[in-house]
Scaffold this motif. Structure first.
Motif, PDB file in Angstrom:
ATOM      1  N   ARG A 157       0.781  -1.136   0.013  1.00  0.00           N
ATOM      2  CA  ARG A 157      -0.071  -0.060   0.142  1.00  0.00           C
ATOM      3  C   ARG A 157       0.674   1.290  -0.001  1.00  0.00           C
ATOM      4  NH1 ARG A 157       1.068   1.846   4.885  1.00  0.00           N
ATOM      5  NH2 ARG A 157       1.458   0.808   6.521  1.00  0.00           N
ATOM      6  N   SER A 158       0.205   2.449  -0.351  1.00  0.00           N
ATOM      7  CA  SER A 158       1.076   3.646  -0.092  1.00  0.00           C
ATOM      8  C   SER A 158       1.764   3.636   1.193  1.00  0.00           C
ATOM      9  CB  SER A 158       0.058   4.925  -0.293  1.00  0.00           C
ATOM     10  OG  SER A 158       1.006   6.165  -0.069  1.00  0.00           O
ATOM     11  N   GLY A 159       2.993   3.945   1.399  1.00  0.00           N
ATOM     12  CA  GLY A 159       3.644   3.692   2.628  1.00  0.00           C
ATOM     13  C   GLY A 159       4.089   2.436   3.285  1.00  0.00           C
ATOM     14  N   SER A 160       3.789   1.500   2.452  1.00  0.00           N
ATOM     15  CA  SER A 160       4.783   0.156   2.665  1.00  0.00           C
ATOM     16  C   SER A 160       6.107   0.238   2.376  1.00  0.00           C
ATOM     17  CB  SER A 160       4.130  -1.017   1.987  1.00  0.00           C
ATOM     18  OG  SER A 160       2.801  -1.424   2.040  1.00  0.00           O
ATOM     19  N   LEU A 161       7.015  -0.544   3.081  1.00  0.00           N
ATOM     20  CA  LEU A 161       8.363  -0.674   3.011  1.00  0.00           C
ATOM     21  C   LEU A 161       8.812  -1.951   2.468  1.00  0.00           C
ATOM     22  CD1 LEU A 161      10.225   0.714   6.178  1.00  0.00           C
ATOM     23  CD2 LEU A 161      10.499   1.672   3.924  1.00  0.00           C
ATOM     24  N   ARG A 198       6.491   4.360  -8.595  1.00  0.00           N
ATOM     25  CA  ARG A 198       5.545   4.296  -7.367  1.00  0.00           C
ATOM     26  C   ARG A 198       6.653   3.877  -6.214  1.00  0.00           C
ATOM     27  NH1 ARG A 198       2.543  -1.038  -8.877  1.00  0.00           N
ATOM     28  NH2 ARG A 198       4.139  -1.447 -10.240  1.00  0.00           N
ATOM     29  N   ILE A 199       8.054   4.170  -6.232  1.00  0.00           N
ATOM     30  CA  ILE A 199       8.963   3.834  -5.554  1.00  0.00           C
ATOM     31  C   ILE A 199       9.849   5.094  -5.176  1.00  0.00           C
ATOM     32  CG2 ILE A 199      11.106   2.442  -5.228  1.00  0.00           C
ATOM     33  CD1 ILE A 199       9.123   0.858  -4.400  1.00  0.00           C
ATOM     34  N   ALA A 218      13.333   0.343   0.230  1.00  0.00           N
ATOM     35  CA  ALA A 218      12.055   1.202  -0.751  1.00  0.00           C
ATOM     36  C   ALA A 218      10.946   1.630  -0.031  1.00  0.00           C
ATOM     37  CB  ALA A 218      12.207   0.225  -2.015  1.00  0.00           C
ATOM     38  N   LEU A 219      10.713   2.698  -0.303  1.00  0.00           N
ATOM     39  CA  LEU A 219       9.313   3.160   0.081  1.00  0.00           C
ATOM     40  C   LEU A 219       8.049   3.350  -0.731  1.00  0.00           C
ATOM     41  CD1 LEU A 219       7.447   4.709   2.542  1.00  0.00           C
ATOM     42  CD2 LEU A 219       8.569   6.813   1.508  1.00  0.00           C
TER      43      LEU A 219
END
Ligand code: SAH
Ligand code: DHB
Ligand code: MG
Length: 221
Positions: A157-161, A198-199, A218-219
């Motif tokens: 999701r947005s904010g995943s690492l 996206r990263i 990577a975020l």
């Protein structure tokens, strides 16, 4: 500067900053006893994984490469109550050792250990509608790191690492002509990261008890 001093500093950091308890020691002992390769993350690196999981507020974690369960236990312990960690291990003997250590650590309910090649496990996870994962730790067969990364990105999701271990490979990452398939895979990973909107990511070189290597963080935006 040599390996001796890198190992000594890791030992000092471990003594001062990294809490070590019976369950973790027992996981390391069981792995050694069973003849598993001693290639788990170092204690300071494991602590970094825990810090990242906590900073992230991670509730769901995906791990590629369980080995004896050392990084698994560290990551699972960083989760809040109700958190879940899926870990993938191709080697059934390693997985058996890990399962025992995870149980002894009281994490049998938190950890979902799947035995078999990760690419096959991903098909099943896909069918189950698994994800999104808040944090993914990629640490299995290095030639597949770019494939695991692509799957993790699609199940984030947005904010995943997404963290990938062993990307620097004693500096061969910088060698465009390297004939090592594992090194070429890390170079491809970086090229993918560069072109993936996206990263946002970086790679940190590390020295320590495990020699000279490094990891990518990577975020997902
Ligand atoms: N994350 C562990 C170390 C993992 S070592 C820790 O830090 O404690 C790499 C692991 O990946 C090994 O146990 C190896 O058996 C496993 N592995 C290799 N190829 C694999 C594959 N195709 N699918 C899943 N696991 C694999
Ligand atoms: C190896 C695997 C790892 O994940 C690691 O951190 C170091 C070495 C290996 O397969 O040799
Ligand atoms: Mg590793």
């Amino acid at each position: 500067m040599d390996q001796g001093i890198f190992t000594a500093v890791d030992a000092f950091v471990e003594e001062t900053l990294v809490a070590h308890d019976e369950a973790l020691q027992s996981a390391l002992d069981a792995a050694k006893e069973a003849g598993l390769p001693q290639i788990q993350v170092s204690p300071p690196q494991g602590k970094l994984l825990q810090l990242l999981a906590r900073l992230q507020g991670a509730r769901t974690v995906l791990e590629f490469g369980t080995l004896g369960g050392y990084s698994t236990i560290l990551l699972a312990r960083a989760l809040p109550p109700g958190g879940r960690l899926v870990t993938l291990e191709a080697n059934a003997e390693y997985a058996e050792v890990a399962r025992g250590s995870i149980e002894r650590a009281g994490l049998g309910e938190t950890v979902d250990l799947r035995v078999g090649p990760a690419l096959e496990a991903l098909v099943t996870l896909e069918d189950e509608g698994a994800g999104p994962f808040d944090l993914t730790f990629i640490d299995a067969d290095k030639v597949n790191t770019p494939n695991y990364f692509a799957w993790a990105l699609d199940h984030s999701r947005s904010g995943s690492l997404i963290v990938a271990d062993n990307v620097v490979r004693a500096g061969t990452l910088a060698e465009s002509a390297s004939d090592d398939p594992a090194t070429q895979a890390q170079r491809r990973l970086h090229e993918t990261l560069a072109s993936e909107s996206r990263i946002t990511a970086t790679t940190i070189q590390t020295v320590g008890g495990k020699g000279y290597d490094g990891f990518t963080i990577a975020l997902v935006l």
